[in-house]
Design an enzyme around this catalytic site. Sequence first.
Site, short mmCIF file in Angstrom:
data_model
loop_
_atom_site.label_atom_id
_atom_site.label_comp_id
_atom_site.label_asym_id
_atom_site.label_seq_id
_atom_site.Cartn_x
_atom_site.Cartn_y
_atom_site.Cartn_z
N ARG A 158 -20.03 45.90 -3.17
CA ARG A 158 -20.83 46.48 -4.26
C ARG A 158 -20.23 47.79 -4.78
O ARG A 158 -20.11 48.78 -4.05
CB ARG A 158 -22.26 46.73 -3.78
N GLU A 210 -37.30 37.93 -31.86
CA GLU A 210 -37.39 36.54 -31.38
C GLU A 210 -38.41 36.50 -30.26
O GLU A 210 -39.04 37.51 -29.95
CB GLU A 210 -36.02 36.06 -30.89
N LEU A 257 -30.53 36.22 -29.67
CA LEU A 257 -29.62 35.19 -29.15
C LEU A 257 -29.39 34.16 -30.25
O LEU A 257 -30.35 33.75 -30.92
CB LEU A 257 -30.24 34.51 -27.92
N TYR A 269 -25.49 32.79 -18.52
CA TYR A 269 -25.99 31.46 -18.22
C TYR A 269 -26.11 30.62 -19.47
O TYR A 269 -25.98 31.14 -20.59
CB TYR A 269 -27.34 31.55 -17.49
N ARG A 284 -20.94 28.48 -26.61
CA ARG A 284 -21.66 29.75 -26.47
C ARG A 284 -21.40 30.37 -25.10
O ARG A 284 -21.27 31.59 -24.97
CB ARG A 284 -23.16 29.55 -26.69
N HIS A 320 -19.84 49.63 -9.03
CA HIS A 320 -20.12 49.33 -10.43
C HIS A 320 -18.93 48.79 -11.24
O HIS A 320 -19.09 47.83 -11.98
CB HIS A 320 -20.72 50.55 -11.12
N LYS A 360 -25.70 35.81 -23.69
CA LYS A 360 -26.75 35.15 -22.88
C LYS A 360 -26.62 35.62 -21.43
O LYS A 360 -26.18 34.89 -20.54
CB LYS A 360 -26.66 33.62 -23.02
N1 PLP Z 1 -33.85 33.44 -27.54
C1 PLP Z 1 -33.85 33.75 -26.24
C2 PLP Z 1 -34.06 35.16 -25.83
C3 PLP Z 1 -33.65 32.74 -25.27
O1 PLP Z 1 -33.65 33.05 -23.96
C4 PLP Z 1 -33.49 31.39 -25.70
C5 PLP Z 1 -33.29 30.32 -24.73
O2 PLP Z 1 -33.19 30.50 -23.57
C6 PLP Z 1 -33.51 31.12 -27.06
C7 PLP Z 1 -33.68 32.16 -27.96
C8 PLP Z 1 -33.32 29.72 -27.57
O3 PLP Z 1 -31.97 29.34 -27.46
P1 PLP Z 1 -31.54 27.81 -27.36
O4 PLP Z 1 -32.04 27.15 -28.60
O5 PLP Z 1 -30.05 27.87 -27.31
O6 PLP Z 1 -32.15 27.26 -26.12
#
Ligand code: PLP
Length: 285
Positions: free
Chosen positions: A100, A182, A207, A33, A52, A102, A149
């Site tokens: 379904r 993070e 991320l 996403y 991204r 895997h 993501k």
């Molecule tokens: N880290 C994680 C785990 C996230 O889910 C997000 C945003 O959803 C971020 C960092 C921040 O990313 P962005 O600045 O691209 O929104």
Amino acid sequence: MSRIAYVNGRYVRHAEASVHIEDRGYQFADGVYEVCGIRGGRLMDEELHLARLQRSLGELRIAMPMPLSALRHVVREVVRRNHVQDGLVYLQVTRGEAPRDHPFPAKQVPPALVVTAKRLNVARIEQAVEKGVAVVTMPDLRWARRDIKSIALLPNILAKQAAREAGAYEAWLVDRDGFVTEGSSTNAWIVDKEGRLITRSTGPDILTGITRMVLLETAQREGIEVVERPFTVEEAKAAREAFVSASSAVIIPVVRIDDAVIGNGVPGSITLRLREAYARVGLLS
Ligand code: PLP
């Protein structure tokens, strides 16, 4: 006025939007996403988000659901049809619909695309910026490819819920060596006693936040020294300032980490300066 969603080729009323029960996103979280901010009706850092998305899809060998130019059009159309001035657009792409099993579907199936938009409560964000928020630390229980993501967010959800139950805004996730990776949905930053901005370097542990990326450039332009390296929970608690970054609110100052008050217990000056500078960049981009 009813909300409109884009679902696999059609614009439909949000309340009636649906995907098949054998969408692999629903059954396996087999998808990715993106979330892109909207300010004044305009998409923020759109190209970086689309890049991204393409990377996340490539890492999982999921095809782009449509050419980039068409996707740009759909995103704008969803924002337009929902009359969002300040908010978020959400894009989700899954490996598609198949019985379904895997392994990837044997028969080529088209990836599934959903795009929605929603308004944000700007006043609430401003309030959080003014007062600052609390974070709590907890172990990082996620998989080893946090650079993708992925829509598989169970550890993030559990961490965020635990934070909320502790009366905090966010959870800062901590690796086995005691370093902060993070937040559960944000990147984590501190400012040390010398005024240096510190955030973990990119790679599979976090991320690659788009806001993070733009903030690094903004800091450099502002003449703020930046160090990309891991920092410990102890270091964070002793920091002069701390904040989180994400597309939804850009920067939210952090004034408490667990039981430790950060700095003077109010949003830091470098944090607020960066936030203002980002707003200027955002308007120009
Ligand atoms: N880290 C994680 C785990 C996230 O889910 C997000 C945003 O959803 C971020 C960092 C921040 O990313 P962005 O600045 O691209 O929104």
